[in-house]
Design a protein around this motif. Structure first.
Motif, PDB file in Angstrom:
ATOM      1  N   GLY A 167      23.407 -66.629  13.361  1.00 22.86           N
ATOM      2  CA  GLY A 167      23.869 -66.994  14.695  1.00 22.86           C
ATOM      3  C   GLY A 167      25.069 -67.919  14.625  1.00 22.86           C
ATOM      4  O   GLY A 167      25.990 -67.717  13.858  1.00 22.86           O
ATOM      5  N   PRO A 227      21.257 -56.321  13.182  1.00 21.48           N
ATOM      6  CA  PRO A 227      21.623 -57.737  13.042  1.00 21.48           C
ATOM      7  C   PRO A 227      22.277 -58.031  11.708  1.00 21.48           C
ATOM      8  O   PRO A 227      21.960 -57.436  10.684  1.00 21.48           O
ATOM      9  N   ASP A 283      16.185 -62.012  15.008  1.00 15.28           N
ATOM     10  CA  ASP A 283      17.267 -62.978  15.201  1.00 15.28           C
ATOM     11  C   ASP A 283      16.839 -64.372  14.760  1.00 15.28           C
ATOM     12  O   ASP A 283      17.600 -65.097  14.108  1.00 15.28           O
ATOM     13  N   ASN A 286      15.079 -70.658  20.686  1.00 18.64           N
ATOM     14  CA  ASN A 286      14.915 -69.247  20.330  1.00 18.64           C
ATOM     15  C   ASN A 286      13.457 -68.869  20.106  1.00 18.64           C
ATOM     16  O   ASN A 286      13.080 -67.710  20.306  1.00 18.64           O
ATOM     17  N   TYR A 345      18.879 -64.045  11.337  1.00 16.68           N
ATOM     18  CA  TYR A 345      20.265 -64.073  11.771  1.00 16.68           C
ATOM     19  C   TYR A 345      20.765 -65.503  11.805  1.00 16.68           C
ATOM     20  O   TYR A 345      20.128 -66.378  12.384  1.00 16.68           O
ATOM     21  N   ARG A 354      13.289 -57.739  18.232  1.00 12.30           N
ATOM     22  CA  ARG A 354      14.677 -58.141  17.997  1.00 12.30           C
ATOM     23  C   ARG A 354      14.818 -59.662  18.014  1.00 12.30           C
ATOM     24  O   ARG A 354      15.526 -60.244  17.194  1.00 12.30           O
ATOM     25  N   SER A 355      14.141 -60.321  18.940  1.00  7.81           N
ATOM     26  CA  SER A 355      14.228 -61.779  19.012  1.00  7.81           C
ATOM     27  C   SER A 355      13.654 -62.426  17.757  1.00  7.81           C
ATOM     28  O   SER A 355      14.165 -63.451  17.285  1.00  7.81           O
TER      29      SER A 355
END
Length: 569
Positions: free
Chosen positions: A66, A293, A60, A110, A64, A56-57
């Motif tokens: 963000g 996401p 992202d 991140n 993503y 998932r990270s």
């Protein structure tokens, strides 16, 4: 250093529980919180949750948006694209790419989230009570993701702090390793991970495999200047029986106009379960799941803002288009515009199917029935002269558009799809998601990595042979060995991988960001035909590396975290 120390996932390593006396077991504090270190990782389910967080990270980080422009900043400010919604954002590169730029800070932070989570798993898995086979699989995935994180950091920032253990207390004494040492750590992690990971046909869609790790290791060997091992490792992937370049039509839209290349980019075709043997690793996305996401690889980012176009015909002024349509990629915004080089200059063969008129659409018919120009073409019939060439109308790269699901089409009172007068399917303005999985690695790139290693190893004939495998699939003319160099390879990566690869990471890795952006992204057209300055005119030689975030340097009070040359804090 707060950003590197930041804890995420299922464990936050901050609580240290004391024992008052050995004789009084009943007084021993037993942590009840799921975040306590002692109980956070115990069962197979716990470890799988921790590994899932790595996936998932990574999604992202790569896809993503963000709070800002993290994903698209890997494309604009390069030879591929410029920021068309705010011409001062990264188009004035020297003013934006500074140590306090939030994209720099977010990318650093991140990526270290991934490194930290991998270290947490690696620190605990060996003493877990899990079966040996399960431990090996989890360890292999964690090693891969730590390598993947350090690969991104090394490519963008150069040498970075190498953190190899779980951090259990705040630290402010980080120092940078060299870029070479960082790549060496990536190599070592991947060499350890490869025998622990399963082959690609044995893993679920979206999971990393042995071939994914070998692909990344081939790139790492190139970065280390070890071209023979890079060639060998890429060959291990290319020759593996479970993978192959897709050369025949397949998948969900195989009966429609297109090619094997366009099929790769149609919705539902990115995973191996669809029959796609070229896909090495695709990030998973489910548009029906609200927890999935919100990918920034969206048509609205890249395709022009055509709904704001107004035209005048026979002294009547109207909009050119009445509604966002599925055929145009939805209700787009035009935030990131491909350079003229990407739209036109890079295409060296008019027969190249990657440049087919259904993949890069350069003209549309006006669909507003209230306009005297209804049914006429924006470009062919000359209306382009009335339109702002920045943001409003430029070529549509339909490989990024995916396919808007039919259940999202606007309907009339009878439940039938609403159509424009020209038969296109109307869609809501608030469609904001991507509707397909997104490639991280694809076998075509493995061929191009091997070609890069051959070029740097002085074997242009072998490099041309690899590039020609890719070109032949799209019916492009074959390249001669004498034509092949690193710049030609980068051209071919644009043709094959545009808006798939993170172009910024590729160019920084190769030390070509400044040169290529100066050459291909120095101007953009204004509505009056004037050429205005873009990223390339303000780039300095030191921009081949990103700055170390000032916030990290400021917090690191117990040691000196060196800034990259050229930048001031």
């Amino acid at each position: 250093m707060k950003a590197i120390y930041q804890k995420t996932g299922i464990a936050v390593i901050m609580a240290l529980f004391a024992v008052s006396c050995d004789e009084s077991k009943f007084l021993e504090e037993k942590p009840l919180s799921i975040y306590a270190a002692e109980i956070a990782l115990e069962t197979s389910t716990d470890y799988q949750a921790a590994v899932n967080y790595l996936y998932r990270s990574t999604t992202d980080l790569l896809f993503y948006r963000g709070s800002g422009d993290n994903r698209v900043s890997m494309w604009y400010g390069t030879d591929l694209a410029f920021c068309s919604c705010d011409v001062n954002k990264l188009n004035k590169y020297a003013d934006t790419m500074i140590p306090t730029y939030f994209v720099v800070e977010d990318t650093w932070r991140n990526t270290y989230v991934i490194v930290n989570q991998a270290n947490l798993i690696l620190s605990r898995i060996e003493t877990s009570g899990l079966p040996e086979a399960e431990k090996n699989t989890i360890r292999g995935e964690a090693l891969f993701f730590r390598a993947f994180g350090y690969r991104i950091l090394a490519n963008l920032f150069g040498g970075v702090p190498l953190i190899m253990e779980e951090i259990t207390a705040p630290r402010r004494d980080f120092v940078r390793a060299s870029r070479q040492d960082t790549y060496t750590q990536v190599k070592n992690d991947l060499l350890e991970a490869i025998p622990l990971l399963a082959n690609i046909e044995s893993v679920k869609d979206g999971k990393v495999s042995r071939q994914v790790a070998q692909h990344l290791l081939a790139e790492t060997y190139v970065s280390l200047g070890d071209y023979n091992n890079a060639i060998s490792m890429a060959t291990s992937v290319i020759d593996y029986p479970g993978v192959a370049l897709m050369t025949a039509r397949f998948g969900t839209k195989a009966n429609e106009t297109g090619s094997a290349y366009s099929d790769l980019h149609r919705s539902g075709n990115q995973n191996r379960s669809s029959g796609n043997r070229e896909s090495l690793w695709a990030s998973q996305f489910d548009h029906l799941n609200p927890a999935s996401p919100n990918s920034s690889l969206m048509p609205r980012d890249i395709l022009p803002n055509y709904l704001n176009i107004t035209i005048t015909a026979d002294e009547v002024t109207t909009t050119a288009f009445v509604n966002g349509t599925a055929e145009k990629g939805g209700a787009t915004q035009g935030w990131m515009q491909p350079t003229d080089y990407a739209c036109n200059g890079v295409w060296d063969d008019s027969g190249d199917l990657r440049n087919a008129d259904y993949l890069i659409i350069r003209d549309w018919r006006i669909d507003n029935e209230d306009s005297p120009a209804f049914g006429k073409w924006i470009v062919k019939d000359g209306f382009i002269s009335q339109i702002n060439p920045v943001r409003q109308f430029y070529p549509f790269f339909m490989k990024v558009a995916g396919d808007i699901p039919e259940e999202l089409y606007l309907k009339d009172a009878n439940g039938s799809p609403l159509l424009t007068a020209l038969g296109e399917h109307c869609v809501p303005y608030d469609i904001l998601r991507n509707y397909r999985e997104s490639y991280i690695f694809r076998l075509a790139e493995t061929y191009l990595l091997r070609a890069e290693a051959h070029i740097l190893n002085g074997n242009q004939a072998a490099a041309a042979a690899d590039i020609n495998v890719i070109r032949a699939r799209s019916e492009a003319s074959l390249v001669e060995p004498s034509q092949v160099d690193i710049d030609y390879l980068l051209d071919e990566r644009i043709r094959e991988l545009c808006f798939e690869e993170l172009r910024m990471i590729t160019l920084c890795r190769m030390g070509k960001l400044v040169e290529r952006t100066r050459k291909y992204n120095s101007t953009y057209p204004a509505i009056n035909g004037q050429l205005l300055e873009s990223s390339g005119t303000s780039m300095k030689d030191y921009h081949n590396l990103w700055p170390i975030p000032f916030s990290e340097i400021e917090r690191n009070i117990e040691a000196k975290l060196e800034q990259n040359p050229g930048y001031t804090n």
